[in-house]
Design an enzyme around this catalytic site. Structure first.
Site, mmCIF file in Angstrom:
data_model
loop_
_atom_site.group_PDB
_atom_site.id
_atom_site.type_symbol
_atom_site.label_atom_id
_atom_site.label_comp_id
_atom_site.label_asym_id
_atom_site.label_seq_id
_atom_site.Cartn_x
_atom_site.Cartn_y
_atom_site.Cartn_z
ATOM 1 N N GLU A 41 -1.003 76.833 16.128
ATOM 2 C CA GLU A 41 -1.707 75.853 15.285
ATOM 3 C C GLU A 41 -0.948 75.596 14.002
ATOM 4 O OE1 GLU A 41 -3.838 73.634 16.577
ATOM 5 O OE2 GLU A 41 -5.122 75.312 17.149
ATOM 6 N N ASP A 52 3.220 72.293 15.011
ATOM 7 C CA ASP A 52 3.920 71.138 15.624
ATOM 8 C C ASP A 52 4.739 70.342 14.614
ATOM 9 O OD1 ASP A 52 1.643 69.912 14.495
ATOM 10 O OD2 ASP A 52 1.209 68.655 16.240
ATOM 11 N N GLY A 58 -14.297 63.273 16.182
ATOM 12 C CA GLY A 58 -14.096 64.062 14.964
ATOM 13 C C GLY A 58 -14.369 65.546 15.146
ATOM 14 N N GLY A 80 -12.143 67.749 16.540
ATOM 15 C CA GLY A 80 -10.917 68.532 16.681
ATOM 16 C C GLY A 80 -10.453 68.632 18.121
ATOM 17 N N SER A 120 -9.159 65.934 19.647
ATOM 18 C CA SER A 120 -8.203 64.828 19.768
ATOM 19 C C SER A 120 -8.789 63.562 20.356
ATOM 20 C CB SER A 120 -6.980 65.254 20.586
ATOM 21 O OG SER A 120 -6.342 66.283 19.925
ATOM 22 N N SER A 121 -9.964 63.195 19.866
ATOM 23 C CA SER A 121 -10.529 61.913 20.303
ATOM 24 C C SER A 121 -9.590 60.778 19.897
ATOM 25 C CB SER A 121 -11.916 61.710 19.695
ATOM 26 O OG SER A 121 -11.884 61.935 18.297
ATOM 27 N N GLU A 139 -0.900 56.808 14.336
ATOM 28 C CA GLU A 139 -1.758 57.689 13.532
ATOM 29 C C GLU A 139 -1.132 57.912 12.148
ATOM 30 O OE1 GLU A 139 -4.320 60.015 15.346
ATOM 31 O OE2 GLU A 139 -4.921 61.009 13.499
ATOM 32 N N ASP A 185 -1.134 66.535 19.873
ATOM 33 C CA ASP A 185 -2.339 65.966 20.485
ATOM 34 C C ASP A 185 -2.000 64.838 21.450
ATOM 35 O OD1 ASP A 185 -3.374 67.695 18.680
ATOM 36 O OD2 ASP A 185 -4.244 66.173 17.365
HETATM 37 C C1 GLA Z 1 -4.193 68.134 14.405
HETATM 38 C C2 GLA Z 1 -2.906 67.305 14.467
HETATM 39 C C3 GLA Z 1 -1.853 68.015 15.313
HETATM 40 C C4 GLA Z 1 -1.667 69.465 14.864
HETATM 41 C C5 GLA Z 1 -3.006 70.180 14.715
HETATM 42 C C6 GLA Z 1 -2.874 71.554 14.098
HETATM 43 O O1 GLA Z 1 -4.789 68.218 15.654
HETATM 44 O O2 GLA Z 1 -3.162 66.031 15.010
HETATM 45 O O3 GLA Z 1 -0.648 67.296 15.258
HETATM 46 O O4 GLA Z 1 -0.930 69.519 13.680
HETATM 47 O O5 GLA Z 1 -3.912 69.434 13.915
HETATM 48 O O6 GLA Z 1 -2.181 72.402 14.944
#
Ligand code: GLA
Length: 396
Positions: free
Chosen positions: A35, A38, A123, A125, A127-128, A167, A179
């Site tokens: 986490e 990336d 929203g 977390g 990745s919508s 984004e 994501d």
């Molecule tokens: C969000 C971002 C990702 C990544 C995560 C944390 O989901 O979109 O690119 O940085 O947070 O790991």
């Protein structure tokens, strides 16, 4: 909503018949470990879920894009020649941002009407937004390929990169590639071991013999734009700039090993910056250890690494908060749970836990009850399957 009902809804909004309607979808994701690595050129280990952003689409004869959603009253109609004008839309800027980035990359897009149906919780977390971005890119390119007679298969990694650019440039979140990559490239029953330095990846079979992946949503409202996400990213950049005194060639934190950091980390005097960098470099190491643990079928070792990841995100990266910490603490009290951690950006959103199959029900009950007691409102739970990445849907 069933496919037929979605098509009917499309016709109710845009008119016409079923002729020429196509359907595409791309999923949300859960990140198992790795986490905030990336955007530092590190490792991540996400998997695609079986919740989706789905688009019902039909080409138009002009250069407009029509946007509608099954769960929103908003309607947008924007010309492909004036996309910049729509940057501040409350809804629709993800899609138009993708169209703009595709055109900038040289794609010859054509007008179309789109109806979105999202089953990725918004929203949370999961990745919508990446799911919307990737499915939009895939859809627009598929339609233009057909119109232009292009037979070349769609490069899904490029679709992910286009989604990330949208984004960054439209939504204003300086996110990494995880994501969108997971949404575009996911594979049923596999997680993706991705090296964000160069986008080399490996699909790792998720053999969780007797265990389930359970996602718990804090239901805390948040949006990354308002969060401290961009601030964390700048702190990492500040840390890298200092470490480059010792490693002139290191273009990202992902290029610096734990042993190297232990030797030269003292160069970073600011404690907060030190902690942020320490998290990233140690988290990278945990991803490597996780892949090894799974290769050796040592799911318990993997669970321990998940817990260490959460603790580091709580103490060093400081992106958890009371809601996520409560979910993890309560999860770890339940028998049959071998690992639990926040997933995604943090500041709210979801946790992911590995739970013995026969204990899942007890897990949801216990963690759910204790969460309400501590926080004052309910969490939601999803027992997840791991599915495929973005594609055209013939049937549901
Ligand atoms: C969000 C971002 C990702 C990544 C995560 C944390 O989901 O979109 O690119 O940085 O947070 O790991």
């Amino acid at each position: 909503m069933e496919l037929q009902a979605l098509k009917q809804k499309f016709i109710d909004i845009y008119g016409g018949s079923e002729e020429g309607i196509r359907v595409f979808s791309s999923p949300g994701r859960v990140n198992l470990i790795g986490e905030h690595t990336d955007y530092n050129g590190g490792y991540v280990f996400p998997a695609a879920l079986t919740v989706y952003s789905t688009v019902i689409v039909r080409t138009r004869n002009d250069r407009n894009i029509g946007l509608a959603a099954t769960d929103l009253p908003d309607r947008v109609c924007a010309s492909l020649d004036e996309l910049e004008k729509h940057k501040d839309l409350k809804w629709g800027n993800y899609q138009l941002g993708v169209a703009d980035e595709l055109q900038k990359a040289g794609y010859k897009l054509i007008g179309c009407d789109m109806l979105f149906n999202d089953t990725v919780p918004l929203g949370a977390g999961l990745s919508s937004s990446a799911a919307i971005e990737v499915v939009t890119a895939l859809t627009l390119v598929a339609l233009s390929n057909k119109a232009n007679g292009t037979k070349k298969p769609i490069d899904m990694i490029e679709m992910a990169l286009i989604g990330q650019k949208a984004e960054n440039n439209y939504v204003g979140v300086n996110c990494g590639i995880m994501d969108q990559f997971a949404s575009a490239m996911g594979k049923k029953d596999h997680a993706i071991f991705l090296d964000c330095k160069d986008l080399n990846y490996q699909l790792v079979p998720l053999k969780l013999d007797g265990y389930k992946i359970v996602i718990a949503n804090t239901n805390k409202k948040r949006s990354l734009g308002e969060s401290n996400y961009n601030e964390r990213r700048s702190q990492c950049e500040a840390g890298l700039a200092i470490l480059q005194k010792a490693f002139a060639d290191a273009k990202c934190l992902g290029k610096i090993t734990l042993a190297e950091f232990e030797k030269h980390g003292h160069l970073i005097e600011d404690e907060v910056i030190y902690n942020r960098v320490a998290h990233v470099i140690k988290e990278d190491d945990r991803v490597l250890a996780s892949i090894k643990a799974l290769e050796e079928n040592d799911i318990k070792a993997f669970g321990k690494l998940m817990i260490a990841s959460h603790n580091s995100l709580r103490d060093l990266y400081e992106v958890t908060g009371k809601e996520l910490d409560t979910l993890v603490e309560e999860a770890l009290k339940v028998e049959g749970v071998i690992g639990s951690r926040m997933t995604g950006a943090g500041f709210g959103g979801c946790t992911v836990s590995i739970v013995k199959e026969e204990k899942v029900e007890a897990f949801i009950k216990k963690v759910g009850e204790n969460y309400v007691k501590a926080i004052g409102y309910e969490a939601s739970f999803y027992v997840s399957d791991i599915g495929d990445g973005g594609c055209e849907k013939e049937a549901f």
